[in-house]
Design a protein around this motif. Structure first.
Motif, PDB file in Angstrom:
ATOM      1  N   SER A 106       0.804  -1.221   0.000  1.00  0.00           N
ATOM      2  CA  SER A 106       0.000   0.000   0.000  1.00  0.00           C
ATOM      3  C   SER A 106       0.838   1.273   0.000  1.00  0.00           C
ATOM      4  O   SER A 106       1.787   1.402   0.776  1.00  0.00           O
ATOM      5  N   GLY A 145     -13.391  -0.649   0.761  1.00  0.00           N
ATOM      6  CA  GLY A 145     -12.605  -0.638   1.979  1.00  0.00           C
ATOM      7  C   GLY A 145     -11.153  -0.264   1.801  1.00  0.00           C
ATOM      8  O   GLY A 145     -10.329  -0.515   2.675  1.00  0.00           O
ATOM      9  N   TYR A 146     -10.807   0.384   0.673  1.00  0.00           N
ATOM     10  CA  TYR A 146      -9.413   0.727   0.410  1.00  0.00           C
ATOM     11  C   TYR A 146      -8.956   2.013   1.103  1.00  0.00           C
ATOM     12  O   TYR A 146      -7.760   2.240   1.254  1.00  0.00           O
ATOM     13  N   GLN A 196      -9.406   5.397   4.037  1.00  0.00           N
ATOM     14  CA  GLN A 196      -9.891   5.831   5.338  1.00  0.00           C
ATOM     15  C   GLN A 196     -10.305   7.299   5.262  1.00  0.00           C
ATOM     16  O   GLN A 196      -9.835   8.046   4.411  1.00  0.00           O
ATOM     17  N   TYR A 247     -13.551  11.420   2.402  1.00  0.00           N
ATOM     18  CA  TYR A 247     -12.534  10.408   2.150  1.00  0.00           C
ATOM     19  C   TYR A 247     -11.377  10.888   1.280  1.00  0.00           C
ATOM     20  O   TYR A 247     -10.502  10.092   0.948  1.00  0.00           O
ATOM     21  N   LYS A 264      -6.249   2.763   3.435  1.00  0.00           N
ATOM     22  CA  LYS A 264      -6.515   2.122   4.723  1.00  0.00           C
ATOM     23  C   LYS A 264      -5.222   1.639   5.374  1.00  0.00           C
ATOM     24  O   LYS A 264      -5.062   1.708   6.594  1.00  0.00           O
ATOM     25  N   HIS A 265      -4.291   1.139   4.547  1.00  0.00           N
ATOM     26  CA  HIS A 265      -3.060   0.559   5.080  1.00  0.00           C
ATOM     27  C   HIS A 265      -1.885   1.541   5.071  1.00  0.00           C
ATOM     28  O   HIS A 265      -0.719   1.108   5.095  1.00  0.00           O
TER      29      HIS A 265
END
Length: 462
Positions: free
Chosen positions: A104, A122-123, A125, A156, A348-349
């Motif tokens: 990521s 869900g990629y 945040q 986002y 997200k990561h």
């Protein structure tokens, strides 16, 4: 999430910008896949972005920002991950990178049309805390704030700029064809008649071009099809009923226009039209060499002709002209444009989201945003940038394209839109290749939409 400003150490101007191997790192996906998420240095910020062909404007922008950033944070380094790919391939590769902590990036450049799909997957945040305290959030126009806000109410991404679309035409080709220098089409038929005149009078020139077909990705949907559809009385999505619309006459009529263009050979060949790199060829040689008369395209394309571009064309300011895209028959306001835009998002990561958003703050200062707009022919979505005289006067077309923004249409960029867009591209391609009639291609699109979204979220046009 971080506060707006982080404590900054005393700047050390002797600190060199720390890139991997001393320069911007172009890392293949296979190499990234071998990285260990647990072993990553939290002070190394990995930035993924799309590199358009041979252009390096984005890389230069990030590099300039990184120099200022690492001067203030000498313990941090910037790792660039330029993804050289067509539009659809970029989105796929970017999502592949974001799917795993091992690969990521810490910051990604996102087209707002794909943003909500990536949120749903869900990629990404949210960046609520950052925008709540960021000094320029209130400068961002409401439509652009909404474009990066998901249905759950969270923000986002941080929008960078927008764009609008119209018709570019070549004055020299028009003069040779006997067409007026100040051309103002008032219907689709006016466009077709001009193209037919060019074909007859200047047979070695392609009369017109609009992006179409699967290899062109979102350019086909937005610059091509939706510039037609939104000039009819129909739309893709009904905001009031919150439903996707199928069975519209406007959809068929838009495909019929496309069929006419290819059937009468008023454009480039099929093989050229389906070349994913045709845009770069148009900008670097076909237009400058006077081999194309009319181009339906966006506000940004003259970035390809600046002094620092791979194919400078200083004569474009005298050679090219721009005009609004007419509606189908001159109804409504008489013209139409679509607006889009890009943004910076935090995966997200991401190793350290606080560091990611701190770099966004550096990227999007007023001064940096003005210079980025000038270098890349952007339309700003920020009031502070629009107030700068240097921005208002940077290009002969800046005022024209900025003036279109107030009445621009926006794509229904919900999570389902990328799949709907792909169905549009497939319908276009089946029509342009003469594989199906406009009516049959439209029926295939309707069936695809019913498969993409829940039946309760679809309505038949009345």
């Amino acid at each position: 999430m971080p506060p707006r400003s982080l404590p900054r150490p005393r700047p050390d101007r002797r600190t060199m910008l720390r890139y991997t191997a001393g320069t911007a790192a172009v890392l293949p996906l296979a190499a990234l896949a071998g990285c260990s998420g647990g072993g990553r240095d939290p002070d190394t910020l990995r930035i993924a972005f799309q590199q358009f062909g041979s252009g390096t404007l984005m890389e230069q922008w990030i590099q300039r920002t990184a120099e200022a950033y690492t001067a203030d944070f000498p313990e941090r380094s910037i790792e660039l991950v330029p993804i050289v790919a067509s539009e659809n391939d970029y989105f796929t590769k970017n999502e592949l990178l974001m799917s795993s902590p091992r690969t990521s990036p810490d910051l990604v450049y996102e087209d707002t049309f794909i943003l909500l799909a990536d949120v749903a997957a869900g990629y990404l945040q949210n960046v609520d805390e950052f925008v709540e305290s960021w000094e320029h959030w209130d400068d961002v126009v409401e439509a652009s704030q909404e474009a990066v806000t998901a249905q759950d109410g969270h923000v986002y991404a941080v929008p960078t700029h927008t764009d609008t679309r119209g018709i570019w035409y070549h004055r020299g080709v028009f003069a040779e064809a006997g067409l007026p220098e100040e051309w103002e089409p008032t219907s689709w038929e006016d466009i077709l008649e001009a193209a037919r005149t060019i074909k007859e009078q200047v047979p070695d020139v392609a009369p017109m071009f609009l992006f179409s077909g699967m290899p062109q990705g979102e350019k086909a949907s937005m610059q091509g099809f939706e510039m037609l559809l939104y000039g009819t009385e129909d739309r893709l999505y009904d905001e009031e009923s919150a439903k996707w619309i199928v069975g519209t006459q406007g959809f068929v009529d838009s495909l019929t226009f496309l069929r006419t263009v290819f059937e009468e050979e008023l454009t480039l060949s099929i093989s050229q039209s389906l070349d994913p790199n045709i845009g770069e060829s148009i900008y670097s040689s076909i237009l400058p060499e006077g081999k194309l008369g009319i181009l339906i395209d966006g506000s940004w394309i003259s970035q390809n002709w600046t002094e620092d571009a791979p194919s400078p064309w200083p004569e474009w300011t005298e050679t090219m002209n721009v005009v609004r895209m007419p509606t189908q028959d001159g109804g409504g306001s008489g013209w139409v444009t679509l607006a889009g835009g890009w943004s910076w998002a935090v995966p997200k990561h991401a190793t350290d989201p606080e560091i990611s958003t701190s770099f966004i703050e550096y990227l999007l200062t007023t001064e940096n945003s003005v210079q980025r707009a000038i270098a890349d022919n952007h339309i700003t979505i920020r009031r502070d940038v629009a107030a700068v005289e240097e921005y208002r006067t940077y290009s002969p077309t800046a005022e024209f394209f900025t003036g279109l923004l107030e009445e621009a249409y926006y794509r229904p960029a919900y999570a389902e839109y990328p799949e709907v867009s792909s169905a549009i591209q497939q319908a276009m391609e089946s029509v342009m290749t003469m594989d199906k009639s406009p009516e049959a291609a439209a029926a295939d699109y309707d069936a695809a939409v019913r498969n993409i979204v829940d039946e309760d979220d679809v309505e038949e046009a009345s």
